[in-house]
Design a protein around this motif. Structure first.
Motif, PDB file in Angstrom:
ATOM      1  N   ILE A 198       0.842  -1.188   0.000  1.00 28.90           N
ATOM      2  CA  ILE A 198       0.000   0.000   0.000  1.00 28.90           C
ATOM      3  C   ILE A 198       0.881   1.243   0.000  1.00 28.90           C
ATOM      4  O   ILE A 198       1.799   1.359   0.819  1.00 28.90           O
ATOM      5  CB  ILE A 198      -0.928   0.043   1.234  1.00 28.90           C
ATOM      6  N   SER A 199       0.615   2.164  -0.913  1.00 29.43           N
ATOM      7  CA  SER A 199       1.292   3.456  -0.945  1.00 29.43           C
ATOM      8  C   SER A 199       0.228   4.545  -1.036  1.00 29.43           C
ATOM      9  O   SER A 199      -0.642   4.493  -1.916  1.00 29.43           O
ATOM     10  CB  SER A 199       2.247   3.542  -2.135  1.00 29.43           C
ATOM     11  N   ILE A 200       0.262   5.500  -0.120  1.00 33.73           N
ATOM     12  CA  ILE A 200      -0.738   6.566  -0.064  1.00 33.73           C
ATOM     13  C   ILE A 200      -0.043   7.902  -0.213  1.00 33.73           C
ATOM     14  O   ILE A 200       0.879   8.222   0.546  1.00 33.73           O
ATOM     15  CB  ILE A 200      -1.522   6.531   1.266  1.00 33.73           C
ATOM     16  N   THR A 201      -0.462   8.681  -1.198  1.00 33.63           N
ATOM     17  CA  THR A 201       0.089  10.013  -1.415  1.00 33.63           C
ATOM     18  C   THR A 201      -0.982  11.050  -1.085  1.00 33.63           C
ATOM     19  O   THR A 201      -2.098  10.996  -1.616  1.00 33.63           O
ATOM     20  CB  THR A 201       0.546  10.193  -2.869  1.00 33.63           C
ATOM     21  N   LEU A 202      -0.650  11.961  -0.191  1.00 33.26           N
ATOM     22  CA  LEU A 202      -1.552  13.053   0.169  1.00 33.26           C
ATOM     23  C   LEU A 202      -1.070  14.349  -0.462  1.00 33.26           C
ATOM     24  O   LEU A 202       0.142  14.607  -0.537  1.00 33.26           O
ATOM     25  CB  LEU A 202      -1.614  13.227   1.687  1.00 33.26           C
ATOM     26  N   ALA A 203      -2.009  15.170  -0.907  1.00 31.32           N
ATOM     27  CA  ALA A 203      -1.688  16.467  -1.494  1.00 31.32           C
ATOM     28  C   ALA A 203      -2.634  17.515  -0.926  1.00 31.32           C
ATOM     29  O   ALA A 203      -3.817  17.234  -0.671  1.00 31.32           O
ATOM     30  CB  ALA A 203      -1.800  16.419  -3.013  1.00 31.32           C
ATOM     31  N   GLY A 204      -2.106  18.720  -0.709  1.00 37.85           N
ATOM     32  CA  GLY A 204      -2.937  19.792  -0.178  1.00 37.85           C
ATOM     33  C   GLY A 204      -2.200  21.117  -0.235  1.00 37.85           C
ATOM     34  O   GLY A 204      -1.036  21.187  -0.648  1.00 37.85           O
ATOM     35  N   ARG A 205      -2.871  22.177   0.207  1.00 39.15           N
ATOM     36  CA  ARG A 205      -2.268  23.509   0.215  1.00 39.15           C
ATOM     37  C   ARG A 205      -1.376  23.628   1.449  1.00 39.15           C
ATOM     38  O   ARG A 205      -1.849  23.593   2.584  1.00 39.15           O
ATOM     39  CB  ARG A 205      -3.370  24.575   0.242  1.00 39.15           C
ATOM     40  N   GLY A 206      -0.072  23.720   1.226  1.00 45.08           N
ATOM     41  CA  GLY A 206       0.853  23.861   2.344  1.00 45.08           C
ATOM     42  C   GLY A 206       0.900  25.282   2.854  1.00 45.08           C
ATOM     43  O   GLY A 206       0.103  26.138   2.463  1.00 45.08           O
ATOM     44  N   GLY A 207       1.847  25.531   3.720  1.00 51.20           N
ATOM     45  CA  GLY A 207       1.993  26.877   4.257  1.00 51.20           C
ATOM     46  C   GLY A 207       2.844  26.916   5.503  1.00 51.20           C
ATOM     47  O   GLY A 207       3.572  25.973   5.811  1.00 51.20           O
TER      48      GLY A 207
END
Length: 400
Positions: A198-207
Protein backbone atom coordinates in the motif's frame (compact mmCIF):
# COMPACT_ATOMS: atom_id res chain seq x y z
CA UNK A 1 5.88 -48.22 -16.07
CA UNK A 2 4.94 -50.01 -12.84
CA UNK A 3 3.07 -48.12 -10.16
CA UNK A 4 5.20 -46.86 -7.27
CA UNK A 5 4.25 -44.79 -4.22
CA UNK A 6 7.76 -43.50 -3.83
CA UNK A 7 11.08 -43.47 -5.64
CA UNK A 8 12.99 -46.74 -5.46
CA UNK A 9 15.56 -46.84 -2.69
CA UNK A 10 18.46 -47.38 -5.08
CA UNK A 11 17.46 -44.33 -7.13
CA UNK A 12 17.28 -42.21 -3.99
CA UNK A 13 20.69 -43.49 -2.96
CA UNK A 14 22.16 -42.64 -6.36
CA UNK A 15 20.87 -39.07 -6.14
CA UNK A 16 22.07 -38.51 -2.57
CA UNK A 17 25.46 -40.03 -3.36
CA UNK A 18 25.83 -37.63 -6.27
CA UNK A 19 25.07 -34.72 -3.97
CA UNK A 20 27.41 -35.92 -1.24
CA UNK A 21 30.15 -35.69 -3.86
CA UNK A 22 29.14 -32.08 -4.62
CA UNK A 23 29.13 -30.63 -1.08
CA UNK A 24 32.15 -28.37 -1.64
CA UNK A 25 30.97 -27.41 -5.12
CA UNK A 26 27.57 -26.32 -3.83
CA UNK A 27 29.08 -24.44 -0.90
CA UNK A 28 31.33 -22.56 -3.32
CA UNK A 29 28.38 -21.68 -5.57
CA UNK A 30 26.31 -20.49 -2.65
CA UNK A 31 29.18 -18.31 -1.43
CA UNK A 32 29.66 -16.88 -4.91
CA UNK A 33 25.98 -16.00 -5.22
CA UNK A 34 26.01 -14.52 -1.73
CA UNK A 35 29.00 -12.32 -2.57
CA UNK A 36 27.32 -11.03 -5.76
CA UNK A 37 23.65 -10.35 -4.88
CA UNK A 38 21.30 -8.82 -7.43
CA UNK A 39 17.94 -7.15 -6.98
CA UNK A 40 14.65 -8.23 -8.53
CA UNK A 41 14.60 -8.42 -12.35
CA UNK A 42 18.35 -7.71 -12.41
CA UNK A 43 19.65 -11.23 -11.67
CA UNK A 44 21.74 -11.45 -14.85
CA UNK A 45 25.01 -12.64 -13.34
CA UNK A 46 23.16 -15.07 -11.10
CA UNK A 47 21.35 -16.50 -14.11
CA UNK A 48 24.63 -16.86 -16.03
CA UNK A 49 26.38 -18.68 -13.18
CA UNK A 50 23.53 -21.16 -12.79
CA UNK A 51 23.01 -21.66 -16.52
CA UNK A 52 26.68 -22.45 -17.14
CA UNK A 53 26.63 -25.22 -14.55
CA UNK A 54 23.36 -26.72 -15.79
CA UNK A 55 24.42 -26.62 -19.42
CA UNK A 56 27.72 -28.28 -18.54
CA UNK A 57 25.68 -31.08 -16.96
CA UNK A 58 23.67 -31.49 -20.22
CA UNK A 59 20.37 -30.12 -18.92
CA UNK A 60 18.03 -28.38 -21.33
CA UNK A 61 18.16 -24.69 -20.38
CA UNK A 62 15.85 -21.89 -21.52
CA UNK A 63 16.64 -18.38 -20.36
CA UNK A 64 13.79 -15.97 -19.67
CA UNK A 65 13.49 -12.58 -21.34
CA UNK A 66 14.56 -10.60 -18.27
CA UNK A 67 16.47 -12.84 -15.89
CA UNK A 68 16.01 -16.35 -14.55
CA UNK A 69 15.71 -19.59 -16.45
CA UNK A 70 13.85 -22.88 -16.80
CA UNK A 71 15.82 -26.13 -17.01
CA UNK A 72 14.65 -29.70 -17.63
CA UNK A 73 15.99 -33.21 -17.31
CA UNK A 74 14.37 -36.60 -17.75
CA UNK A 75 12.37 -38.52 -20.35
CA UNK A 76 10.46 -36.47 -22.90
CA UNK A 77 7.29 -38.49 -22.35
CA UNK A 78 7.40 -38.69 -18.56
CA UNK A 79 5.08 -36.91 -16.15
CA UNK A 80 6.45 -33.48 -15.23
CA UNK A 81 7.36 -32.43 -11.70
CA UNK A 82 8.50 -28.84 -11.08
CA UNK A 83 10.98 -27.56 -8.52
CA UNK A 84 11.30 -23.84 -7.84
CA UNK A 85 14.01 -21.56 -6.45
CA UNK A 86 14.05 -17.76 -6.29
CA UNK A 87 17.09 -15.66 -7.20
CA UNK A 88 16.79 -12.06 -6.02
CA UNK A 89 18.42 -10.31 -3.08
CA UNK A 90 17.23 -7.45 -0.88
CA UNK A 91 18.20 -3.76 -0.65
CA UNK A 92 19.81 -4.11 2.78
CA UNK A 93 23.50 -3.92 3.74
CA UNK A 94 25.35 -7.13 4.58
CA UNK A 95 26.62 -6.65 8.15
CA UNK A 96 28.34 -10.03 8.51
CA UNK A 97 32.11 -10.49 8.56
CA UNK A 98 32.17 -13.65 6.44
CA UNK A 99 34.79 -13.72 3.66
CA UNK A 100 31.94 -14.24 1.19
CA UNK A 101 29.85 -11.31 2.46
CA UNK A 102 28.19 -9.13 -0.17
CA UNK A 103 30.54 -7.19 -2.41
CA UNK A 104 27.66 -4.94 -3.52
CA UNK A 105 26.95 -1.93 -1.28
CA UNK A 106 23.54 -2.01 0.43
CA UNK A 107 22.40 -5.24 -1.26
CA UNK A 108 22.45 -8.64 0.43
CA UNK A 109 21.00 -12.12 0.27
CA UNK A 110 19.14 -11.61 3.53
CA UNK A 111 16.35 -14.08 2.75
CA UNK A 112 18.36 -17.14 1.76
CA UNK A 113 17.68 -17.08 -1.95
CA UNK A 114 21.35 -17.83 -2.56
CA UNK A 115 20.79 -21.10 -0.70
CA UNK A 116 17.64 -21.86 -2.70
CA UNK A 117 19.37 -21.22 -6.03
CA UNK A 118 22.51 -23.20 -5.21
CA UNK A 119 20.46 -26.11 -3.86
CA UNK A 120 18.26 -26.35 -6.95
CA UNK A 121 21.34 -26.15 -9.17
CA UNK A 122 22.79 -29.06 -7.23
CA UNK A 123 19.57 -31.03 -7.46
CA UNK A 124 19.49 -30.50 -11.23
CA UNK A 125 23.08 -31.56 -11.86
CA UNK A 126 22.69 -34.63 -9.63
CA UNK A 127 19.47 -35.69 -11.36
CA UNK A 128 21.17 -35.24 -14.73
CA UNK A 129 24.08 -37.45 -13.67
CA UNK A 130 21.70 -40.19 -12.52
CA UNK A 131 19.57 -39.88 -15.66
CA UNK A 132 22.66 -40.40 -17.80
CA UNK A 133 23.04 -43.83 -16.20
CA UNK A 134 19.44 -44.82 -15.43
CA UNK A 135 16.39 -43.15 -16.91
CA UNK A 136 14.46 -41.07 -14.41
CA UNK A 137 10.79 -42.00 -13.96
CA UNK A 138 9.71 -38.35 -14.36
CA UNK A 139 10.75 -35.24 -16.24
CA UNK A 140 11.93 -32.61 -13.78
CA UNK A 141 11.41 -28.94 -14.63
CA UNK A 142 13.43 -26.49 -12.55
CA UNK A 143 12.15 -22.94 -12.26
CA UNK A 144 14.87 -20.44 -11.35
CA UNK A 145 12.56 -17.53 -10.72
CA UNK A 146 13.52 -13.86 -10.62
CA UNK A 147 11.86 -11.20 -8.49
CA UNK A 148 10.24 -12.93 -5.54
CA UNK A 149 10.83 -9.95 -3.26
CA UNK A 150 8.70 -7.45 -5.19
CA UNK A 151 5.00 -7.10 -5.97
CA UNK A 152 3.92 -8.40 -8.36
CA UNK A 153 6.63 -11.04 -8.27
CA UNK A 154 8.24 -13.20 -10.90
CA UNK A 155 5.99 -16.22 -10.38
CA UNK A 156 3.24 -14.69 -12.50
CA UNK A 157 5.72 -14.02 -15.31
CA UNK A 158 6.86 -17.64 -15.33
CA UNK A 159 3.29 -18.91 -15.31
CA UNK A 160 2.43 -16.60 -18.22
CA UNK A 161 5.47 -17.95 -20.07
CA UNK A 162 4.10 -21.49 -19.77
CA UNK A 163 6.34 -22.77 -16.98
CA UNK A 164 3.53 -24.87 -15.50
CA UNK A 165 2.33 -26.44 -18.74
CA UNK A 166 2.00 -30.17 -18.20
CA UNK A 167 3.22 -29.95 -14.58
CA UNK A 168 1.51 -32.34 -12.14
CA UNK A 169 3.32 -31.33 -8.92
CA UNK A 170 5.51 -28.46 -7.75
CA UNK A 171 7.77 -28.28 -4.71
CA UNK A 172 9.97 -25.66 -3.06
CA UNK A 173 11.87 -25.02 0.15
CA UNK A 174 12.42 -21.72 1.95
CA UNK A 175 15.13 -20.99 4.49
CA UNK A 176 13.93 -20.77 8.10
CA UNK A 177 16.56 -19.56 10.59
CA UNK A 178 14.36 -20.67 13.53
CA UNK A 179 14.68 -24.35 12.52
CA UNK A 180 17.87 -26.37 13.00
CA UNK A 181 19.86 -27.46 9.98
CA UNK A 182 18.95 -31.00 8.97
CA UNK A 183 15.27 -30.42 9.70
CA UNK A 184 12.39 -29.36 7.46
CA UNK A 185 9.12 -27.89 8.71
CA UNK A 186 5.92 -28.92 6.96
CA UNK A 187 2.20 -28.38 7.36
CA UNK A 188 -0.87 -29.16 5.28
CA UNK A 189 -2.96 -26.15 4.27
CA UNK A 190 -2.02 -22.48 4.64
CA UNK A 191 1.71 -21.96 5.24
CA UNK A 192 2.12 -18.21 4.67
CA UNK A 193 -0.08 -15.15 4.71
CA UNK A 194 -1.49 -12.97 1.99
CA UNK A 195 0.54 -9.83 1.42
CA UNK A 196 -0.30 -6.58 -0.38
CA UNK A 197 1.64 -3.32 -0.79
CA UNK A 198 0.00 0.00 0.00
CA UNK A 199 1.29 3.46 -0.94
CA UNK A 200 -0.74 6.57 -0.06
CA UNK A 201 0.09 10.01 -1.41
CA UNK A 202 -1.55 13.05 0.17
CA UNK A 203 -1.69 16.47 -1.49
CA UNK A 204 -2.94 19.79 -0.18
CA UNK A 205 -2.27 23.51 0.21
CA UNK A 206 0.85 23.86 2.34
CA UNK A 207 1.99 26.88 4.26
CA UNK A 208 3.55 28.23 7.43
CA UNK A 209 3.35 26.12 10.58
CA UNK A 210 2.15 29.22 12.46
CA UNK A 211 -1.07 29.22 10.41
CA UNK A 212 -2.22 25.59 10.05
CA UNK A 213 -5.83 26.74 9.85
CA UNK A 214 -5.05 28.41 6.54
CA UNK A 215 -3.53 25.25 5.09
CA UNK A 216 -4.50 21.68 4.45
CA UNK A 217 -2.22 20.15 7.05
CA UNK A 218 -1.28 16.90 5.33
CA UNK A 219 1.47 16.10 7.85
CA UNK A 220 -1.17 15.84 10.53
CA UNK A 221 -3.38 13.87 8.15
CA UNK A 222 -0.52 11.47 7.50
CA UNK A 223 -0.22 10.93 11.24
CA UNK A 224 -3.91 10.15 11.43
CA UNK A 225 -3.58 7.55 8.68
CA UNK A 226 -0.47 6.02 10.24
CA UNK A 227 -2.24 5.43 13.55
CA UNK A 228 -5.92 5.16 12.67
CA UNK A 229 -5.96 3.09 9.49
CA UNK A 230 -4.55 -0.03 11.20
CA UNK A 231 -6.99 0.51 14.07
CA UNK A 232 -9.96 0.88 11.75
CA UNK A 233 -9.02 -2.28 9.85
CA UNK A 234 -8.88 -4.21 13.12
CA UNK A 235 -12.55 -3.33 13.67
CA UNK A 236 -13.74 -3.89 10.12
CA UNK A 237 -12.08 -7.24 9.37
CA UNK A 238 -12.80 -10.48 11.19
CA UNK A 239 -10.06 -10.73 13.86
CA UNK A 240 -9.60 -14.37 12.91
CA UNK A 241 -8.16 -13.12 9.60
CA UNK A 242 -5.06 -11.99 11.48
CA UNK A 243 -4.75 -8.78 9.46
CA UNK A 244 -1.64 -6.69 10.14
CA UNK A 245 -0.96 -3.32 8.50
CA UNK A 246 2.60 -2.14 9.19
CA UNK A 247 4.14 1.02 7.76
CA UNK A 248 7.69 0.95 6.44
CA UNK A 249 8.01 4.45 4.94
CA UNK A 250 6.66 7.90 5.88
CA UNK A 251 7.84 11.05 4.07
CA UNK A 252 6.62 14.65 4.32
CA UNK A 253 8.62 17.83 3.94
CA UNK A 254 12.10 18.93 5.01
CA UNK A 255 11.76 22.27 6.79
CA UNK A 256 10.60 22.38 10.42
CA UNK A 257 8.41 25.48 9.91
CA UNK A 258 6.78 24.55 6.59
CA UNK A 259 3.68 22.44 6.16
CA UNK A 260 4.45 20.56 2.91
CA UNK A 261 2.13 20.27 -0.05
CA UNK A 262 2.75 16.55 -0.55
CA UNK A 263 3.46 13.55 1.63
CA UNK A 264 3.58 9.81 1.29
CA UNK A 265 3.42 6.70 3.40
CA UNK A 266 3.77 3.08 2.43
CA UNK A 267 3.63 -0.33 4.01
CA UNK A 268 2.31 -3.84 3.73
CA UNK A 269 -1.00 -5.36 4.67
CA UNK A 270 -0.77 -9.04 5.57
CA UNK A 271 -3.38 -11.52 6.69
CA UNK A 272 -3.91 -15.22 7.19
CA UNK A 273 -7.32 -15.55 5.56
CA UNK A 274 -7.84 -15.63 1.80
CA UNK A 275 -11.48 -14.48 2.01
CA UNK A 276 -10.54 -11.35 3.94
CA UNK A 277 -7.74 -10.74 1.46
CA UNK A 278 -10.23 -10.54 -1.41
CA UNK A 279 -12.21 -7.76 0.29
CA UNK A 280 -9.30 -5.82 1.77
CA UNK A 281 -8.52 -3.46 -1.11
CA UNK A 282 -11.95 -1.87 -1.34
CA UNK A 283 -12.11 -1.52 2.44
CA UNK A 284 -8.70 0.20 2.60
CA UNK A 285 -9.66 2.66 -0.11
CA UNK A 286 -12.90 3.62 1.71
CA UNK A 287 -11.20 4.02 5.05
CA UNK A 288 -8.40 6.21 3.64
CA UNK A 289 -10.96 8.47 2.00
CA UNK A 290 -13.01 8.80 5.19
CA UNK A 291 -10.00 9.36 7.48
CA UNK A 292 -8.41 12.00 5.24
CA UNK A 293 -11.62 13.91 4.43
CA UNK A 294 -11.78 16.14 7.57
CA UNK A 295 -8.38 17.66 6.75
CA UNK A 296 -9.24 18.78 3.23
CA UNK A 297 -6.39 16.85 1.61
CA UNK A 298 -6.65 14.63 -1.44
CA UNK A 299 -5.57 11.04 -1.03
CA UNK A 300 -4.30 8.86 -3.85
CA UNK A 301 -4.08 5.17 -2.92
CA UNK A 302 -1.83 2.81 -4.87
CA UNK A 303 -2.84 -0.67 -3.80
CA UNK A 304 -0.79 -3.52 -5.25
CA UNK A 305 -2.27 -6.94 -4.69
CA UNK A 306 0.72 -9.08 -3.89
CA UNK A 307 0.16 -12.73 -3.16
CA UNK A 308 -2.47 -14.95 -1.60
CA UNK A 309 -1.45 -17.44 1.11
CA UNK A 310 0.62 -20.46 0.08
CA UNK A 311 -1.74 -23.41 0.60
CA UNK A 312 0.05 -26.75 0.71
CA UNK A 313 -1.82 -29.59 -0.98
CA UNK A 314 -2.36 -32.61 1.29
CA UNK A 315 -0.97 -35.23 -1.09
CA UNK A 316 1.94 -33.08 -2.23
CA UNK A 317 2.83 -32.27 1.36
CA UNK A 318 2.86 -35.96 2.17
CA UNK A 319 5.15 -36.64 -0.78
CA UNK A 320 7.52 -33.85 0.22
CA UNK A 321 7.48 -35.24 3.76
CA UNK A 322 8.43 -38.68 2.43
CA UNK A 323 11.35 -37.09 0.60
CA UNK A 324 12.51 -35.51 3.86
CA UNK A 325 12.36 -38.75 5.82
CA UNK A 326 13.93 -40.78 3.00
CA UNK A 327 16.95 -38.48 2.83
CA UNK A 328 17.30 -37.19 6.41
CA UNK A 329 15.43 -39.64 8.65
CA UNK A 330 12.09 -39.49 10.46
CA UNK A 331 13.30 -37.00 13.09
CA UNK A 332 14.08 -34.45 10.39
CA UNK A 333 10.41 -33.80 9.68
CA UNK A 334 9.05 -31.21 12.13
CA UNK A 335 5.76 -29.30 12.36
CA UNK A 336 5.55 -25.63 11.52
CA UNK A 337 2.93 -22.90 11.86
CA UNK A 338 1.39 -20.45 9.43
CA UNK A 339 3.20 -17.12 9.19
CA UNK A 340 2.27 -13.67 7.91
CA UNK A 341 5.16 -13.65 5.48
CA UNK A 342 4.23 -13.31 1.82
CA UNK A 343 5.58 -15.72 -0.81
CA UNK A 344 4.68 -15.74 -4.52
CA UNK A 345 5.04 -19.53 -4.65
CA UNK A 346 1.34 -19.16 -3.79
CA UNK A 347 0.53 -18.44 -7.43
CA UNK A 348 1.99 -21.77 -8.55
CA UNK A 349 -0.07 -23.81 -6.10
CA UNK A 350 -3.22 -22.03 -7.23
CA UNK A 351 -2.65 -23.78 -10.59
CA UNK A 352 -0.92 -27.07 -9.65
CA UNK A 353 -0.93 -29.22 -6.50
CA UNK A 354 2.25 -28.52 -4.60
CA UNK A 355 3.95 -27.88 -1.30
CA UNK A 356 6.61 -25.67 0.25
CA UNK A 357 8.69 -26.69 3.24
CA UNK A 358 10.70 -24.64 5.72
CA UNK A 359 14.37 -25.46 5.44
CA UNK A 360 16.30 -25.39 8.71
CA UNK A 361 19.37 -23.14 8.53
CA UNK A 362 20.24 -22.67 12.22
CA UNK A 363 23.30 -24.34 13.67
CA UNK A 364 22.03 -26.46 16.60
CA UNK A 365 22.74 -24.54 19.78
CA UNK A 366 23.71 -21.45 17.79
CA UNK A 367 22.02 -18.06 17.55
CA UNK A 368 18.63 -17.57 15.90
CA UNK A 369 18.73 -15.00 13.15
CA UNK A 370 15.86 -13.34 11.31
CA UNK A 371 15.08 -13.06 7.62
CA UNK A 372 15.41 -9.70 5.86
CA UNK A 373 18.17 -8.64 8.25
CA UNK A 374 21.73 -7.92 7.14
CA UNK A 375 23.23 -10.13 9.84
CA UNK A 376 21.55 -13.33 8.58
CA UNK A 377 23.96 -16.26 8.67
CA UNK A 378 23.24 -19.71 7.28
CA UNK A 379 24.64 -23.05 8.40
CA UNK A 380 26.12 -24.06 5.05
CA UNK A 381 25.08 -27.69 5.45
CA UNK A 382 21.57 -26.49 4.61
CA UNK A 383 22.46 -26.16 0.92
CA UNK A 384 23.13 -29.84 0.30
CA UNK A 385 20.25 -30.81 2.60
CA UNK A 386 17.90 -28.76 0.42
CA UNK A 387 19.37 -30.18 -2.77
CA UNK A 388 18.78 -33.74 -1.57
CA UNK A 389 15.22 -33.10 -0.44
CA UNK A 390 14.26 -31.32 -3.67
CA UNK A 391 15.84 -33.95 -5.91
CA UNK A 392 14.19 -36.83 -4.08
CA UNK A 393 10.88 -34.96 -3.92
CA UNK A 394 10.93 -34.75 -7.69
CA UNK A 395 11.02 -38.55 -7.76
CA UNK A 396 8.36 -39.00 -5.10
CA UNK A 397 5.18 -38.50 -7.10
CA UNK A 398 3.26 -41.76 -7.67
CA UNK A 399 3.73 -42.93 -11.26
CA UNK A 400 0.87 -44.60 -13.09
Amino acid sequence: MPSASFAAADLVRCVTDELDARVRELAALRRDLHAHPELAWQEGRTTDEIASRLEAADLSVKRLDTSGLVAEVGPDDGPIVALRADLDALPVPDTTSDPWRSSVPDIAHACGHDVHAAALTGAGTALAAVHARTALPVRVRMLFQPAEEVMPGGAKALIAAGALEGVERIYALHCDPTVDVGQVGLRVGPLTGASDAISITLAGRGGHTSRPHLTEDLTYALGVLVTQLPSALSRRLDPRAGASLVWGAVHAGDALNVIPARGRLGGTLRMLDASAWHEAENLVRRLVRDLAAPYGVTADVEYVRGVPPVVNDKLATGELGEAVTATLGASALVPTSQSLGGEDFAWYVEHVPGAMGRLGTRTPGGPTYDLHQGDLRIDERATVVAAKVLAVAALSMPIT
